[in-house]
Design a protein around this motif. Structure first.
Motif, PDB file in Angstrom:
ATOM      1  N   ASP A  78       0.818  -1.210   0.000  1.00  0.00           N
ATOM      2  CA  ASP A  78       0.000   0.000   0.000  1.00  0.00           C
ATOM      3  C   ASP A  78       0.856   1.265   0.000  1.00  0.00           C
ATOM      4  O   ASP A  78       0.409   2.331   0.408  1.00  0.00           O
ATOM      5  CB  ASP A  78      -0.936   0.014   1.203  1.00  0.00           C
ATOM      6  CG  ASP A  78      -0.198  -0.037   2.537  1.00  0.00           C
ATOM      7  OD1 ASP A  78       1.013  -0.333   2.539  1.00  0.00           O
ATOM      8  OD2 ASP A  78      -0.843   0.204   3.580  1.00  0.00           O
ATOM      9  N   SER A  81      -0.736   4.361  -1.663  1.00  0.00           N
ATOM     10  CA  SER A  81      -2.159   4.612  -1.359  1.00  0.00           C
ATOM     11  C   SER A  81      -2.374   5.466  -0.121  1.00  0.00           C
ATOM     12  O   SER A  81      -3.479   5.497   0.422  1.00  0.00           O
ATOM     13  CB  SER A  81      -2.889   3.272  -1.193  1.00  0.00           C
ATOM     14  OG  SER A  81      -2.799   2.497  -2.374  1.00  0.00           O
ATOM     15  N   ASN A  99     -11.488   7.812  -2.160  1.00  0.00           N
ATOM     16  CA  ASN A  99     -10.972   6.452  -2.281  1.00  0.00           C
ATOM     17  C   ASN A  99     -12.113   5.454  -2.443  1.00  0.00           C
ATOM     18  O   ASN A  99     -12.019   4.496  -3.222  1.00  0.00           O
ATOM     19  CB  ASN A  99     -10.138   6.111  -1.046  1.00  0.00           C
ATOM     20  CG  ASN A  99      -9.560   4.711  -1.104  1.00  0.00           C
ATOM     21  OD1 ASN A  99      -9.093   4.277  -2.157  1.00  0.00           O
ATOM     22  ND2 ASN A  99      -9.604   3.989   0.003  1.00  0.00           N
ATOM     23  N   THR A 103     -12.422   3.009  -5.681  1.00  0.00           N
ATOM     24  CA  THR A 103     -12.422   1.540  -5.594  1.00  0.00           C
ATOM     25  C   THR A 103     -13.782   0.930  -5.910  1.00  0.00           C
ATOM     26  O   THR A 103     -13.913  -0.286  -5.959  1.00  0.00           O
ATOM     27  CB  THR A 103     -11.994   1.092  -4.184  1.00  0.00           C
ATOM     28  OG1 THR A 103     -12.873   1.665  -3.214  1.00  0.00           O
ATOM     29  CG2 THR A 103     -10.565   1.527  -3.894  1.00  0.00           C
ATOM     30  N   GLN A 129      -9.887   1.439  -9.656  1.00  0.00           N
ATOM     31  CA  GLN A 129      -8.899   0.597  -9.001  1.00  0.00           C
ATOM     32  C   GLN A 129      -8.617  -0.678  -9.808  1.00  0.00           C
ATOM     33  O   GLN A 129      -7.554  -1.284  -9.656  1.00  0.00           O
ATOM     34  CB  GLN A 129      -9.387   0.221  -7.601  1.00  0.00           C
ATOM     35  CG  GLN A 129      -8.413  -0.562  -6.758  1.00  0.00           C
ATOM     36  CD  GLN A 129      -7.398   0.326  -6.059  1.00  0.00           C
ATOM     37  OE1 GLN A 129      -6.210   0.101  -6.161  1.00  0.00           O
ATOM     38  NE2 GLN A 129      -7.856   1.330  -5.340  1.00  0.00           N
ATOM     39  N   ASP A 135      -3.246   1.717  -6.729  1.00  0.00           N
ATOM     40  CA  ASP A 135      -2.757   3.007  -7.226  1.00  0.00           C
ATOM     41  C   ASP A 135      -1.420   2.888  -7.951  1.00  0.00           C
ATOM     42  O   ASP A 135      -0.710   3.886  -8.150  1.00  0.00           O
ATOM     43  CB  ASP A 135      -2.661   4.020  -6.080  1.00  0.00           C
ATOM     44  CG  ASP A 135      -3.987   4.180  -5.354  1.00  0.00           C
ATOM     45  OD1 ASP A 135      -4.949   4.619  -5.987  1.00  0.00           O
ATOM     46  OD2 ASP A 135      -4.064   3.811  -4.158  1.00  0.00           O
ATOM     47  N   LEU A 368      -2.616  11.540  -3.402  1.00  0.00           N
ATOM     48  CA  LEU A 368      -1.905  10.302  -3.120  1.00  0.00           C
ATOM     49  C   LEU A 368      -0.440  10.642  -2.877  1.00  0.00           C
ATOM     50  O   LEU A 368       0.258  11.152  -3.766  1.00  0.00           O
ATOM     51  CB  LEU A 368      -2.060   9.315  -4.279  1.00  0.00           C
ATOM     52  CG  LEU A 368      -3.442   8.650  -4.359  1.00  0.00           C
ATOM     53  CD1 LEU A 368      -3.649   8.020  -5.726  1.00  0.00           C
ATOM     54  CD2 LEU A 368      -3.593   7.613  -3.260  1.00  0.00           C
TER      55      LEU A 368
END
Length: 511
Positions: A78, A81, A99, A103, A129, A135, A368
């Motif tokens: 991650d 992210s 987010n 997603t 996503q 990401d 991000l």
């Protein structure tokens, strides 16, 4: 759901009266509510972004690739992210809401909820996503794998000779969507609709001899569109395979002043170094004016919002206020496709993705965080950094910029960042050519991709496949595909002693 600050800002901007369309030479930062730099600030910016006097020594602040927005490196997948480290607690709610939309898996209309329907009729993925997994960057289909999710084909045909570009943008190369397949080919469709095609690739291995007795192998792709549902493409169709790029640092790239980017442009190679960066100038429906292109493999989008809205339309067939056609990329020749039920609803601005939802996704994409550099004082990394500069790689992969001072975007405001890109177009030679123009970009030109975070690709995406179509299986292969303006640097890498070449790659992996 409360309106996001991003939406409120967008509303204020779009409510302002627009001036007459701008000529390319009059480009300004229409998308930023920036405070002009003082002479003192300009001197400081010039000082901190100047080339290093000794590239074998670490530079101050380069550990923080995204300035104060830099996030610590995660050990898991991650790493790309995380929200900007300097984001307020209040704005983290907007980030999480964005987010959630990023997603979300969309479904075809009608469905039990108006908030998630309207997918298609044609699409490449059911959610953002799906292509930008975690990401990170996408990849081409693997051996025996026909699944092309996370990449697609752009398609267009030449416009009639003499066709002018929008607002008279100089050197604009006019093209038209394909009459049967539109601007992008979709390999999925909702129930009752045929998908447009199936993406197929064959690879040819090309050996490359390196100095020191080492060898490498490049794989040359042969991309084909098979199982065409609406007839042959024809001889004039221009195709360009595209892999989804990584998402990090987009808001910081958007916040670089136009003047600072144009300062690196050298379209006539006035300095004689063989490198001729050119800006891509594109039309912005968001601001009804020509703007500097920054995003996409050929810098075809000027803002994060336009890039996001274009992806909703082309990748998922979802309408937004910027691109309100609910049929997405369905062409007039696809009559059944254009007659399909859509998910537009008065409660969502009569589109499938409301302005509020688009603002939240844009806010998420802008924020991000960029992971911190690793091993900045490691001896081998520093040697590789010196080689990077000696080979003139930094002429295109500009290490540092300072963003504009932005009262409305504190996360991106006046930050010293290290993206390693000039955001300009460069001729990369026939080896990488797609022969499909995009705005001012020719069929051999590509935008310099940012290098920040590139050393974490395998950790996040589970692979090390690079370039616009994922053909390179390593950073070395990516370098060896460089041609055109970068041919001299590429040949110099081939001629390096093995330990120097390893040091260069170690430096890239530290970014």
């Amino acid at each position: 759901m409360r309106p996001s600050k991003a939406r409120l800002l967008a509303g204020l901007i779009t409510a302002l009266p627009l001036a007459a369309p701008l000529a390319a030479q009059d480009l300004t930062d229409l998308h930023l509510n920036a405070t002009p730099r003082t002479p003192s600030e300009a001197r400081r910016v010039a000082l901190v972004t100047a080339p290093p006097s000794d590239p074998t020594l670490p530079q101050r602040f380069e550990l923080r690739s995204g300035g104060a927005a830099t996030v610590r490196v995660r050990t898991g997948n991650d790493a790309f992210s995380q929200p900007s480290a300097n984001m307020s607690f209040e704005d983290q709610m907007d980030f999480r809401l964005g987010n959630g939309l990023f997603t979300r898996l969309w479904v075809s209309a009608p469905s039990s909820t108006i908030a998630s329907d309207g997918l298609g009729p044609l699409y490449n993925a059911r959610g953002c996503q799906t292509c930008h997994l975690l990401d990170g960057r996408g990849h081409p289909p693997g051996p025996g794998d026909d699944n092309a999710i996370s990449m697609f084909l752009r398609v267009s045909i030449p416009a009639p000779e003499g066709t002018a570009g929008p607002a008279g943008i100089a050197d604009y190369i006019a093209t038209l969507p394909h009459p049967a397949y539109g601007a992008q080919m979709q390999d999925f469709a909702v129930q009752g609709q045929p998908a447009e095609y199936r993406l197929v690739v064959d690879w040819e291995e090309i050996p490359v001899a390196l100095a020191g007795g080492e060898t490498a192998s490049l794989r040359r792709p042969d991309w084909r569109a098979e199982d065409l549902a609406f007839g042959p493409l024809g001889d004039t169709a221009m195709l360009s395979p595209r892999v989804a790029p990584q998402m990090l640092g987009l808001g910081l790239l958007e916040a670089i002043p136009v003047a600072d980017i144009l300062a690196h442009a050298d379209p006539d190679d006035a300095d004689g170094n063989g490198i001729s960066g050119r800006p891509n100038i594109v039309w912005s429906p968001e601001f009804n004016a020509p703007m500097l292109g920054r995003f996409g493999h050929k810098a075809g989008a000027p803002t994060v919002m336009q890039q996001s809205a274009a992806a909703f339309s082309g990748d998922m067939g979802l309408s937004t206020p910027l691109f309100p056609d609910s049929a997405g990329d369905c062409t007039p020749a696809q009559t059944v496709c254009r007659m399909a039920i859509d998910g537009a609803d008065p409660e969502q601005d009569s589109v499938e993705v409301s302005q509020q939802a688009l603002d939240l996704v844009t806010f998420y994409a802008r924020n991000l965080g960029v992971p911190a550099r690793r091993d900045v004082d490691d001896a081998e990394v520093l040697r590789g950094r010196a080689i990077f500069h000696q080979l003139d790689c930094a002429s295109c992969h500009q290490p540092a910029f300072v963003t504009a001072r932005l009262p409305d975007r504190p996360e991106q405001s006046f930050q010293l960042i290290w993206p390693y890109t000039d955001l300009l177009l460069h001729d990369m030679g026939e080896g990488l050519a797609d022969h499909r123009p995009e705005a001012r970009a020719t069929g051999t030109e590509w935008r310099t991709p940012p290098l920040w975070g590139i050393g974490l690709t395998e950790r996040v995406s589970g692979h090390t496949q690079f370039l616009h179509d994922g053909r390179a299986r390593s950073l070395l292969e990516a370098v060896l595909w460089h041609g055109g303006e970068a041919q001299t640097a590429r040949d110099a890498v081939v001629a390096l002693a093995p330990d120097d070449r390893a040091a260069l790659l170690r430096f890239l992996e530290s970014l």
